[in-house]
Design an enzyme around this catalytic site. Structure first.
Site, PDB file in Angstrom:
ATOM      1  N   ILE A  26       0.846  -1.324  -0.044  1.00  0.00           N
ATOM      2  CA  ILE A  26      -0.029  -0.163   0.007  1.00  0.00           C
ATOM      3  C   ILE A  26       0.798   1.214   0.072  1.00  0.00           C
ATOM      4  O   ILE A  26       0.642   2.237  -0.717  1.00  0.00           O
ATOM      5  CB  ILE A  26      -0.908  -0.133   1.226  1.00  0.00           C
ATOM      6  CG1 ILE A  26      -2.179  -1.248   1.024  1.00  0.00           C
ATOM      7  CG2 ILE A  26      -1.741   1.221   1.564  1.00  0.00           C
ATOM      8  CD1 ILE A  26      -2.496  -1.661   2.198  1.00  0.00           C
ATOM      9  N   SER A 146      -6.357   0.299  10.760  1.00  0.00           N
ATOM     10  CA  SER A 146      -7.154  -0.783  10.292  1.00  0.00           C
ATOM     11  C   SER A 146      -8.148  -1.130  11.183  1.00  0.00           C
ATOM     12  O   SER A 146      -8.431  -0.854  12.121  1.00  0.00           O
ATOM     13  CB  SER A 146      -5.822  -2.005  10.702  1.00  0.00           C
ATOM     14  OG  SER A 146      -6.474  -3.449  10.578  1.00  0.00           O
ATOM     15  N   TYR A 171      -1.280  -6.882  17.087  1.00  0.00           N
ATOM     16  CA  TYR A 171      -1.309  -6.121  15.657  1.00  0.00           C
ATOM     17  C   TYR A 171      -2.532  -4.971  15.998  1.00  0.00           C
ATOM     18  O   TYR A 171      -2.219  -3.816  15.544  1.00  0.00           O
ATOM     19  CB  TYR A 171      -1.495  -7.075  14.741  1.00  0.00           C
ATOM     20  CG  TYR A 171      -2.033  -6.324  13.276  1.00  0.00           C
ATOM     21  CD1 TYR A 171      -0.795  -5.530  12.666  1.00  0.00           C
ATOM     22  CD2 TYR A 171      -3.322  -6.197  12.653  1.00  0.00           C
ATOM     23  CE1 TYR A 171      -0.996  -4.929  11.321  1.00  0.00           C
ATOM     24  CE2 TYR A 171      -3.483  -5.618  11.492  1.00  0.00           C
ATOM     25  CZ  TYR A 171      -2.324  -4.780  10.826  1.00  0.00           C
ATOM     26  OH  TYR A 171      -2.445  -3.914   9.730  1.00  0.00           O
ATOM     27  N   LYS A 175      -1.923  -0.868  15.854  1.00  0.00           N
ATOM     28  CA  LYS A 175      -2.781  -0.069  14.850  1.00  0.00           C
ATOM     29  C   LYS A 175      -3.612   0.879  15.629  1.00  0.00           C
ATOM     30  O   LYS A 175      -3.640   2.252  15.421  1.00  0.00           O
ATOM     31  CB  LYS A 175      -3.250  -0.784  13.793  1.00  0.00           C
ATOM     32  CG  LYS A 175      -2.652  -1.730  12.982  1.00  0.00           C
ATOM     33  CD  LYS A 175      -1.641  -1.027  12.337  1.00  0.00           C
ATOM     34  CE  LYS A 175      -1.856  -0.215  11.307  1.00  0.00           C
ATOM     35  NZ  LYS A 175      -0.683   0.273  10.533  1.00  0.00           N
TER      36      LYS A 175
HETATM   37  N1  NAP Z   1      -3.128  -5.050   3.363  1.00  0.00           N
HETATM   38  C1  NAP Z   1      -4.349  -4.926   4.275  1.00  0.00           C
HETATM   39  O1  NAP Z   1      -5.271  -5.158   3.943  1.00  0.00           O
HETATM   40  C2  NAP Z   1      -4.074  -4.002   5.395  1.00  0.00           C
HETATM   41  C3  NAP Z   1      -5.137  -3.645   6.103  1.00  0.00           C
HETATM   42  C4  NAP Z   1      -5.399  -2.694   7.080  1.00  0.00           C
HETATM   43  C5  NAP Z   1      -3.960  -2.288   7.398  1.00  0.00           C
HETATM   44  N2  NAP Z   1      -3.261  -2.208   6.617  1.00  0.00           N
HETATM   45  C6  NAP Z   1      -1.896  -1.488   6.953  1.00  0.00           C
HETATM   46  O2  NAP Z   1      -1.476  -0.738   5.849  1.00  0.00           O
HETATM   47  C7  NAP Z   1      -0.014  -0.797   5.908  1.00  0.00           C
HETATM   48  C8  NAP Z   1       0.914  -1.442   4.859  1.00  0.00           C
HETATM   49  O3  NAP Z   1       0.187  -2.886   4.598  1.00  0.00           O
HETATM   50  P1  NAP Z   1       0.552  -3.866   3.375  1.00  0.00           P
HETATM   51  O4  NAP Z   1      -0.453  -4.702   3.117  1.00  0.00           O
HETATM   52  O5  NAP Z   1       1.069  -2.764   2.244  1.00  0.00           O
HETATM   53  O6  NAP Z   1       1.808  -4.332   4.020  1.00  0.00           O
HETATM   54  P2  NAP Z   1       3.369  -4.881   3.345  1.00  0.00           P
HETATM   55  O7  NAP Z   1       3.173  -5.161   1.800  1.00  0.00           O
HETATM   56  O8  NAP Z   1       3.827  -5.802   4.132  1.00  0.00           O
HETATM   57  O9  NAP Z   1       4.217  -3.684   2.947  1.00  0.00           O
HETATM   58  C9  NAP Z   1       4.632  -3.256   4.642  1.00  0.00           C
HETATM   59  C10 NAP Z   1       5.635  -1.962   4.276  1.00  0.00           C
HETATM   60  O10 NAP Z   1       6.252  -1.558   5.637  1.00  0.00           O
HETATM   61  C11 NAP Z   1       7.571  -1.635   5.749  1.00  0.00           C
HETATM   62  N3  NAP Z   1       8.120  -1.933   6.810  1.00  0.00           N
HETATM   63  C12 NAP Z   1       7.950  -2.638   7.737  1.00  0.00           C
HETATM   64  N4  NAP Z   1       8.778  -2.599   8.829  1.00  0.00           N
HETATM   65  C13 NAP Z   1       9.404  -1.699   8.575  1.00  0.00           C
HETATM   66  C14 NAP Z   1      10.435  -0.792   9.363  1.00  0.00           C
HETATM   67  N5  NAP Z   1      11.069  -1.300  10.507  1.00  0.00           N
HETATM   68  N6  NAP Z   1      10.998   0.252   8.944  1.00  0.00           N
HETATM   69  C15 NAP Z   1      10.748   0.715   7.465  1.00  0.00           C
HETATM   70  N7  NAP Z   1       9.683   0.143   6.811  1.00  0.00           N
HETATM   71  C16 NAP Z   1       9.002  -0.934   7.351  1.00  0.00           C
HETATM   72  C17 NAP Z   1       7.884  -2.707   4.584  1.00  0.00           C
HETATM   73  O11 NAP Z   1       9.159  -2.687   4.067  1.00  0.00           O
HETATM   74  P3  NAP Z   1      10.207  -3.928   4.223  1.00  0.00           P
HETATM   75  O12 NAP Z   1       9.944  -4.271   2.408  1.00  0.00           O
HETATM   76  O13 NAP Z   1      11.628  -3.340   4.354  1.00  0.00           O
HETATM   77  O14 NAP Z   1       9.662  -4.891   4.747  1.00  0.00           O
HETATM   78  C18 NAP Z   1       6.910  -2.545   3.617  1.00  0.00           C
HETATM   79  O15 NAP Z   1       7.383  -1.391   2.698  1.00  0.00           O
HETATM   80  C19 NAP Z   1       0.725  -1.436   7.393  1.00  0.00           C
HETATM   81  O16 NAP Z   1       0.690  -0.368   8.052  1.00  0.00           O
HETATM   82  C20 NAP Z   1      -0.670  -2.225   7.771  1.00  0.00           C
HETATM   83  O17 NAP Z   1      -0.665  -2.629   8.970  1.00  0.00           O
HETATM   84  C21 NAP Z   1      -2.932  -3.227   5.549  1.00  0.00           C
END
Ligand code: NAP
Length: 302
Positions: A26, A146, A171, A175
């Site tokens: 995202i 979330s 988690y 959030k």
């Molecule tokens: N996908 C969903 O349905 C969903 C639903 C509700 C909320 N969210 C929230 O939306 C956000 C993005 O989710 P996503 O699904 O896109 O997750 P994702 O594909 O796993 O991407 C997570 C991102 O966060 C980065 N990250 C993790 N730990 C980090 C750190 N210590 N320092 C800097 N960057 C870090 C990762 O970088 P690396 O590549 O280095 O690991 C990656 O760029 C999150 O906050 C998640 O909680 C997602």
């Protein structure tokens, strides 16, 4: 030469946004959508190689995109401090997107804090606090929340305690803490033209996300199998929409919460959605704020 003045509300030329975790998922899509509209985007990422892959992918869509990579590991308070000191330019928006899910309750940040609370909340708390001097007078901070915040119970006294219960609940706590921080920030910024807003992406998955070079590779077979789920959930490009809306749209007011407006808030166009009473509680917000300052040693200038 200065950029031409923006000609439409969609035109973000002259605006600068920092997106944390912009190299994947995202966060990547927030960065691409902002860059395509002309914003300068600072990609806050912990891996230089993954950040450069994202830069190339954005340039495949917007060759003239104005991009900068900022080394940022939200699981390290030293890295957060170095990143904030290195920004050196005004920011119109900060999107607190980076997030981790951990199944292992012994997982820790490099400072020894619980990995999920430490990365998802404390790292962003320290980052925004340290960035305050470079935030524009009308800057927006967007906390990516979330639906899982509803499974959480927040107790500032146990913010940094080892967790019990399921990893999903922890988690949700991480959030919910980030969201409560943003709502508290909105209260503290009332009377200023800055805004703190929460937004969530619904249920956003890679197999429904358009391909980009070097990013989450999904086989055609898995894409085909996943296609029917589009009736209920969405791609990560769709998940970015409420977040970018919260960061840029004129109809957004400090203290609001945006998410997908469809069934169960899993997918759909950006809409105002409801947050739990707990994350909106001023008592919880100020208690978490004090706990975060105490745990991180970072005091907020506000
Ligand atoms: N996908 C969903 O349905 C969903 C639903 C509700 C909320 N969210 C929230 O939306 C956000 C993005 O989710 P996503 O699904 O896109 O997750 P994702 O594909 O796993 O991407 C997570 C991102 O966060 C980065 N990250 C993790 N730990 C980090 C750190 N210590 N320092 C800097 N960057 C870090 C990762 O970088 P690396 O590549 O280095 O690991 C990656 O760029 C999150 O906050 C998640 O909680 C997602």
């Amino acid at each position: 030469m200065d950029a031409d003045p923006p000609t439409s509300p969609l035109d973000l030329r002259g605006r600068t946004a920092l997106v944390t975790g912009a190299n994947a998922g995202i966060g990547y899509w927030c960065a691409e959508q902002l860059a395509v509209r002309g914003a300068r985007v600072v990609l806050g990422c912990r891996s230089p190689a993954r950040a450069e892959t994202a830069v190339s992918a954005i340039r495949s869509q917007a060759p003239d995109a104005d991009l900068r990579v900022l080394a940022l590991d939200l699981g390290s308070l030293d890295s957060v401090a170095e990143a904030a000191a290195a920004v050196g330019e005004g920011l119109d928006a900060v999107i607190c997107n980076a997030g981790v899910k951990a199944a292992d309750r012994s997982a820790r940040t490099s400072d020894g804090h619980d990995l999920m609370v430490g990365t998802n909340f404390l790292g962003h708390f320290a980052l925004v606090a340290r960035l305050e001097p470079v935030l524009a007078p009308d800057a927006r901070v967007v906390a990516v929340g979330s639906i899982a915040h509803r499974f959480a119970h927040l107790d500032p006294a146990t913010l940094d305690a080892p967790w019990t219960g399921s990893s999903l609940r922890q988690y949700g706590r991480s959030k919910a803490s980030l969201m409560a921080f943003a709502f508290e920030l909105a209260r503290r910024w009332s009377g200023s033209s800055r805004a703190a807003v929460c937004a969530h992406p619904g249920y956003a998955v890679d197999p429904l996300t358009p391909p980009r070079p070097g990013l989450a590779e999904v086989s055609g077979f898995v894409r085909a199998l996943s296609a029917p789920s589009r009736a209920l959930v969405q791609g990560k490009d769709g998940g970015a929409l409420p977040i970018v809306h919260a960061a840029t749209s004129a109809d957004v007011i400090s203290g609001e919460y945006w998410g997908p407006g469809g069934l169960l808030e899993f997918r759909g166009a950006p809409a105002r959605v409801a947050a739990s009473d707990e994350v909106r509680s001023a008592a919880v917000g100020s208690g978490l704020w004090a706990a975060a300052e105490s745990i991180t040693g970072v005091r907020f200038p506000t």
